[in-house]
Scaffold this motif. Structure first.
Motif, PDB file in Angstrom:
ATOM      1  N   ASP A 250       3.754  -2.315   1.787  1.00  0.00           N
ATOM      2  CA  ASP A 250       4.418  -2.257   0.483  1.00  0.00           C
ATOM      3  C   ASP A 250       4.543  -3.676  -0.082  1.00  0.00           C
ATOM      4  OD1 ASP A 250       5.761  -1.353  -1.721  1.00  0.00           O
ATOM      5  OD2 ASP A 250       7.730  -1.549  -0.753  1.00  0.00           O
ATOM      6  N   TRP A 251       3.808  -3.953  -1.138  1.00  0.00           N
ATOM      7  CA  TRP A 251       3.910  -5.274  -1.773  1.00  0.00           C
ATOM      8  C   TRP A 251       3.500  -5.143  -3.234  1.00  0.00           C
ATOM      9  CZ3 TRP A 251      -0.562  -8.566  -2.976  1.00  0.00           C
ATOM     10  CH2 TRP A 251      -1.793  -7.961  -2.730  1.00  0.00           C
ATOM     11  N   THR A 252       3.857  -6.130  -4.013  1.00  0.00           N
ATOM     12  CA  THR A 252       3.466  -6.157  -5.417  1.00  0.00           C
ATOM     13  C   THR A 252       2.643  -7.405  -5.667  1.00  0.00           C
ATOM     14  OG1 THR A 252       5.447  -4.967  -6.073  1.00  0.00           O
ATOM     15  CG2 THR A 252       4.314  -6.211  -7.794  1.00  0.00           C
ATOM     16  N   CYS A 253       1.414  -7.204  -6.093  1.00  0.00           N
ATOM     17  CA  CYS A 253       0.501  -8.335  -6.272  1.00  0.00           C
ATOM     18  C   CYS A 253       0.928  -9.207  -7.461  1.00  0.00           C
ATOM     19  CB  CYS A 253      -0.911  -7.796  -6.505  1.00  0.00           C
ATOM     20  SG  CYS A 253      -2.041  -9.103  -6.996  1.00  0.00           S
ATOM     21  N   MET A 254       1.121 -10.485  -7.194  1.00  0.00           N
ATOM     22  CA  MET A 254       1.534 -11.440  -8.240  1.00  0.00           C
ATOM     23  C   MET A 254       0.336 -12.168  -8.851  1.00  0.00           C
ATOM     24  SD  MET A 254       4.979 -11.609  -8.109  1.00  0.00           S
ATOM     25  CE  MET A 254       6.159 -10.818  -7.010  1.00  0.00           C
ATOM     26  N   ALA A 255      -0.879 -11.793  -8.432  1.00  0.00           N
ATOM     27  CA  ALA A 255      -2.059 -12.480  -8.973  1.00  0.00           C
ATOM     28  C   ALA A 255      -2.141 -12.237 -10.482  1.00  0.00           C
ATOM     29  CB  ALA A 255      -3.320 -11.973  -8.284  1.00  0.00           C
ATOM     30  N   GLY A 256      -2.555 -13.263 -11.201  1.00  0.00           N
ATOM     31  CA  GLY A 256      -2.593 -13.194 -12.662  1.00  0.00           C
ATOM     32  C   GLY A 256      -1.261 -13.605 -13.277  1.00  0.00           C
ATOM     33  N   ILE A 270      -7.813 -12.835 -12.775  1.00  0.00           N
ATOM     34  CA  ILE A 270      -6.579 -12.462 -12.065  1.00  0.00           C
ATOM     35  C   ILE A 270      -6.625 -13.049 -10.648  1.00  0.00           C
ATOM     36  CG2 ILE A 270      -5.203 -10.492 -11.232  1.00  0.00           C
ATOM     37  CD1 ILE A 270      -5.395 -10.413 -14.235  1.00  0.00           C
ATOM     38  N   CYS A 271      -7.764 -12.860 -10.000  1.00  0.00           N
ATOM     39  CA  CYS A 271      -7.968 -13.439  -8.667  1.00  0.00           C
ATOM     40  C   CYS A 271      -9.469 -13.593  -8.480  1.00  0.00           C
ATOM     41  CB  CYS A 271      -7.360 -12.545  -7.573  1.00  0.00           C
ATOM     42  SG  CYS A 271      -8.286 -11.025  -7.317  1.00  0.00           S
ATOM     43  N   SER A 272      -9.904 -13.960  -7.270  1.00  0.00           N
ATOM     44  CA  SER A 272     -11.341 -14.199  -7.049  1.00  0.00           C
ATOM     45  C   SER A 272     -12.154 -12.904  -7.174  1.00  0.00           C
ATOM     46  CB  SER A 272     -11.557 -14.816  -5.665  1.00  0.00           C
ATOM     47  OG  SER A 272     -10.928 -14.024  -4.678  1.00  0.00           O
ATOM     48  N   MET A 273     -11.496 -11.756  -7.021  1.00  0.00           N
ATOM     49  CA  MET A 273     -12.222 -10.480  -7.052  1.00  0.00           C
ATOM     50  C   MET A 273     -12.069  -9.730  -8.373  1.00  0.00           C
ATOM     51  SD  MET A 273     -13.323 -10.592  -3.956  1.00  0.00           S
ATOM     52  CE  MET A 273     -13.848  -9.056  -3.240  1.00  0.00           C
ATOM     53  N   VAL A 274     -11.027 -10.018  -9.120  1.00  0.00           N
ATOM     54  CA  VAL A 274     -10.723  -9.256 -10.342  1.00  0.00           C
ATOM     55  C   VAL A 274     -10.780 -10.195 -11.544  1.00  0.00           C
ATOM     56  CG1 VAL A 274      -9.033  -7.787 -11.489  1.00  0.00           C
ATOM     57  CG2 VAL A 274      -9.284  -7.682  -9.015  1.00  0.00           C
ATOM     58  N   HIS A 275     -11.713  -9.929 -12.428  1.00  0.00           N
ATOM     59  CA  HIS A 275     -12.005 -10.858 -13.520  1.00  0.00           C
ATOM     60  C   HIS A 275     -11.642 -10.275 -14.881  1.00  0.00           C
ATOM     61  CE1 HIS A 275     -15.384 -12.526 -10.719  1.00  0.00           C
ATOM     62  NE2 HIS A 275     -14.170 -12.625 -10.207  1.00  0.00           N
ATOM     63  N   LYS A 294       2.283  -3.790  -9.871  1.00  0.00           N
ATOM     64  CA  LYS A 294       1.410  -3.316  -8.792  1.00  0.00           C
ATOM     65  C   LYS A 294       0.025  -3.070  -9.367  1.00  0.00           C
ATOM     66  CE  LYS A 294       4.716  -1.117  -5.661  1.00  0.00           C
ATOM     67  NZ  LYS A 294       4.726  -2.147  -4.615  1.00  0.00           N
ATOM     68  N   LYS A 295      -0.999  -3.254  -8.530  1.00  0.00           N
ATOM     69  CA  LYS A 295      -2.368  -3.124  -9.037  1.00  0.00           C
ATOM     70  C   LYS A 295      -3.135  -2.086  -8.216  1.00  0.00           C
ATOM     71  CE  LYS A 295      -2.139  -7.773 -10.913  1.00  0.00           C
ATOM     72  NZ  LYS A 295      -0.986  -8.444 -10.311  1.00  0.00           N
ATOM     73  N   SER A 296      -4.080  -1.441  -8.884  1.00  0.00           N
ATOM     74  CA  SER A 296      -4.787  -0.339  -8.221  1.00  0.00           C
ATOM     75  C   SER A 296      -5.670  -0.824  -7.074  1.00  0.00           C
ATOM     76  CB  SER A 296      -5.627   0.428  -9.240  1.00  0.00           C
ATOM     77  OG  SER A 296      -6.548  -0.464  -9.836  1.00  0.00           O
ATOM     78  N   CYS A 297      -5.979  -2.137  -7.051  1.00  0.00           N
ATOM     79  CA  CYS A 297      -6.854  -2.682  -6.006  1.00  0.00           C
ATOM     80  C   CYS A 297      -6.060  -3.238  -4.821  1.00  0.00           C
ATOM     81  CB  CYS A 297      -7.737  -3.775  -6.605  1.00  0.00           C
ATOM     82  SG  CYS A 297      -6.851  -4.863  -7.727  1.00  0.00           S
ATOM     83  N   GLN A 298      -4.762  -2.988  -4.763  1.00  0.00           N
ATOM     84  CA  GLN A 298      -3.961  -3.590  -3.691  1.00  0.00           C
ATOM     85  C   GLN A 298      -4.344  -3.113  -2.300  1.00  0.00           C
ATOM     86  OE1 GLN A 298       0.145  -4.390  -6.086  1.00  0.00           O
ATOM     87  NE2 GLN A 298       0.364  -3.706  -4.011  1.00  0.00           N
ATOM     88  N   LYS A 299      -4.689  -1.811  -2.199  1.00  0.00           N
ATOM     89  CA  LYS A 299      -4.985  -1.275  -0.866  1.00  0.00           C
ATOM     90  C   LYS A 299      -6.212  -1.993  -0.281  1.00  0.00           C
ATOM     91  CE  LYS A 299      -5.485   3.079   1.633  1.00  0.00           C
ATOM     92  NZ  LYS A 299      -4.627   2.684   2.730  1.00  0.00           N
ATOM     93  N   GLY A 302      -8.036  -8.385   0.333  1.00  0.00           N
ATOM     94  CA  GLY A 302      -8.261  -9.479   1.286  1.00  0.00           C
ATOM     95  C   GLY A 302      -8.145 -10.851   0.640  1.00  0.00           C
ATOM     96  N   VAL A 303      -7.551 -10.903  -0.547  1.00  0.00           N
ATOM     97  CA  VAL A 303      -7.353 -12.216  -1.190  1.00  0.00           C
ATOM     98  C   VAL A 303      -6.032 -12.761  -0.629  1.00  0.00           C
ATOM     99  CG1 VAL A 303      -7.250 -13.462  -3.389  1.00  0.00           C
ATOM    100  CG2 VAL A 303      -8.556 -11.335  -3.214  1.00  0.00           C
ATOM    101  N   TYR A 304      -6.147 -13.390   0.540  1.00  0.00           N
ATOM    102  CA  TYR A 304      -4.941 -13.691   1.311  1.00  0.00           C
ATOM    103  C   TYR A 304      -3.998 -14.667   0.617  1.00  0.00           C
ATOM    104  CZ  TYR A 304      -7.711 -11.307   4.806  1.00  0.00           C
ATOM    105  OH  TYR A 304      -8.476 -10.379   5.453  1.00  0.00           O
ATOM    106  N   CYS A 305      -4.537 -15.576  -0.202  1.00  0.00           N
ATOM    107  CA  CYS A 305      -3.636 -16.501  -0.905  1.00  0.00           C
ATOM    108  C   CYS A 305      -2.732 -15.713  -1.852  1.00  0.00           C
ATOM    109  CB  CYS A 305      -4.403 -17.593  -1.647  1.00  0.00           C
ATOM    110  SG  CYS A 305      -5.549 -17.003  -2.895  1.00  0.00           S
ATOM    111  N   ALA A 306      -3.297 -14.657  -2.461  1.00  0.00           N
ATOM    112  CA  ALA A 306      -2.507 -13.844  -3.393  1.00  0.00           C
ATOM    113  C   ALA A 306      -1.504 -12.976  -2.630  1.00  0.00           C
ATOM    114  CB  ALA A 306      -3.429 -12.959  -4.239  1.00  0.00           C
ATOM    115  N   VAL A 307      -1.944 -12.398  -1.522  1.00  0.00           N
ATOM    116  CA  VAL A 307      -1.028 -11.567  -0.730  1.00  0.00           C
ATOM    117  C   VAL A 307       0.118 -12.430  -0.226  1.00  0.00           C
ATOM    118  CG1 VAL A 307      -0.804 -10.037   1.274  1.00  0.00           C
ATOM    119  CG2 VAL A 307      -2.971 -10.120   0.019  1.00  0.00           C
TER     120      VAL A 307
HETATM  121  S1  SF4 Z   1      -7.824  -7.892  -5.418  1.00  0.00           S
HETATM  122 FE1  SF4 Z   1      -5.890  -8.306  -4.400  1.00  0.00          FE
HETATM  123  S2  SF4 Z   1      -5.185 -10.252  -5.257  1.00  0.00           S
HETATM  124 FE2  SF4 Z   1      -6.763  -9.469  -6.620  1.00  0.00          FE
HETATM  125  S3  SF4 Z   1      -5.621  -8.333  -8.170  1.00  0.00           S
HETATM  126 FE3  SF4 Z   1      -6.240  -6.869  -6.606  1.00  0.00          FE
HETATM  127  S4  SF4 Z   1      -4.501  -6.772  -5.236  1.00  0.00           S
HETATM  128 FE4  SF4 Z   1      -4.246  -8.622  -6.440  1.00  0.00          FE
END
Ligand code: SF4
Ligand code: SAM
Ligand code: SF4
Length: 379
Positions: A250-256, A270-275, A294-299, A302-307
């Motif tokens: 259970d976490w809320t992504c703060m990326a972006g 937003i992060c290295s994977m989400v543009h 919360k973001k749909s890609c949280q599950k 692996g963007v550990y700096c964001a987690v």
């Molecule tokens: S990939 Fe990870 S860090 Fe990037 S927006 Fe989704 S949950 Fe956040």
């Protein structure tokens, strides 16, 4: 170094007070800026380089850096591609420092020379991450200690805080333990971490056998608890174990929002994977705040700096408490340090695990809904 100095460094971040301030206002803590897409290597797990693109100009990069600072961002991580390939990298570091950024750089280390390290230090670079995956190069990754070991000596009298980070996948796993030992035995904060999840199946690597990966993560948790310089928080090690087990976290992504990325073409990511396609020059603080959800890609993220930053903001007492205890355990060993390891203790100081920085602040309830972001389709 005097014992008191060592203890102080063991607990200091870039600035705990400033970091705390960043949680009380709505400004961002950290930006990762791609200073180039170009790279001199081609790691099989990587989708973050593209040699068909030219380096961005110094003028453009400076403009974006000014904007990132105007948004109130405290720290800047210079990444790529391979940042040392940019012909103006030293000037960029100097510019970031002149604007008041705490500044780090992540590199594969192949272009490091004694002279370049001295120039980066003179420009004010505070933290350098060298990525090392194996002891010897392979088809999958050339980032090995074979190249990096001879260069560690260049850091002997440098003020730059060095840490080592490796990627674990099936190819590297048999050598991951040796990578960890090699870094730690030289007193360098070191971590190895799971290859990112690959929802679009673009990586050319296998993840590795689950039980073996889990055993390895467990061993890092134990070593961390003993006070060894595992360069990641226990929260992130536990998170990786949960990923392997397929458990929900259970976490809320703060990326972006609290951290964001800017591409080598000036786009806000937003992060290295989400543009996104928005240009950094058009981004406002309200835009950033809109990403506090919360973001749909949280599950499986692996963007550990964001987690890491997200877990810290959400559960500062829990996450920081364990980190403080782990670092406190390093103190008795400081009485026994040889002159060689003394330098490395210095390295542990201003480098914070995972780029996750000491932050205090509210544990706001989790916002919901996801919109406006796309998972990256191509490198
Ligand atoms: S990939 Fe990870 S860090 Fe990037 S927006 Fe989704 S949950 Fe956040
Ligand atoms: C994209 S690289 C850029 C900087 C530099 N070229 C380097 O390799 O250090 C930044 C970091 O991301 C890591 N990385 C790249 N792809 C990854 C993946 N699929 N999973 C986990 N880490 C990855 C690299 O190993 C490196 O530590
Ligand atoms: S991980 Fe770094 S060194 Fe490897 S291909 Fe990607 S950008 Fe280049």
């Amino acid at each position: 170094m005097k014992l008191l100095g060592k203890v102080r460094r063991e607990f200091s971040g870039y600035s705990i007070l400033e970091s705390g301030k960043r949680l009380l206002d709505r400004k961002p803590l950290q930006c990762s800026l791609y200073v180039t897409d170009r790279c001199n290597l081609d790691c099989a797990y990587c989708t973050e380089y593209d040699n068909s693109r030219p380096h961005p100009s110094l003028e453009d990069l400076k403009k974006w850096i000014r904007k990132i600072r105007e948004l109130g961002t405290m720290r800047i991580a210079l990444v790529g591609g391979e940042p040392l390939m940019h012909p103006n990298i030293v000037e960029l570091v100097r510019y970031c420092r002149e604007l008041g950024f705490a500044t780090s750089l992540t590199t594969n280390g192949f272009l490091l020379t004694r002279k370049l390290i001295a120039e980066l230090e003179d420009a004010g670079l505070q933290v350098m991450q060298i990525s090392v995956d194996r002891m010897t190069p392979s088809e999958i990754t050339k980032k090995s200690f074979k190249t990096i070991l001879p260069k560690l000596d260049y850091f002997r009298d440098s003020k730059i805080s060095l840490h080592i980070t490796g990627v674990i996948c099936a190819d590297t796993l048999p050598e991951s333990q040796a990578v960890l030992e090699t870094g730690l035995s030289r007193g360098i904060p070191t971590e190895v971490r799971l290859v990112h999840a690959d929802p679009l199946q673009r990586f050319r690597v296998d993840r590795g056998q689950r039980e073996e990966l889990e055993r390895f993560i467990d061993s890092m948790v134990e070593r961390k608890r003993r006070g060894e310089k595992i360069h990641t928080s226990e929260a992130i090690l536990n998170y990786q174990r949960s990923l392997l087990r397929g458990e929900d976290v259970d976490w809320t992504c703060m990326a972006g929002y609290k951290l964001f990325f800017v591409s080598a073409r000036g786009k806000f990511w937003i992060c290295s994977m989400v543009h996104t396609d928005k240009h950094i020059m058009d981004v406002t603080l309200d835009d950033l705040y809109a990403n506090y959800r919360k973001k749909s890609c949280q599950k499986g993220c692996g963007v550990y700096c964001a987690v890491s930053a997200s877990l810290l903001v959400e559960k500062p007492v829990q996450v920081l408490g364990k980190e403080i205890v782990a670092r406190a355990k390093r103190i008795p060993s400081m009485f026994r340090l040889s002159p060689d390891t003394d330098k490395a203790t210095h390295s542990a100081a201003i480098t914070n695990p995972d780029g996750a920085h000491e932050m205090n602040g509210s544990t706001k309830s989790s916002p919901s809904a996801d919109n406006g972001v796309t998972l990256r389709e191509s490198a």
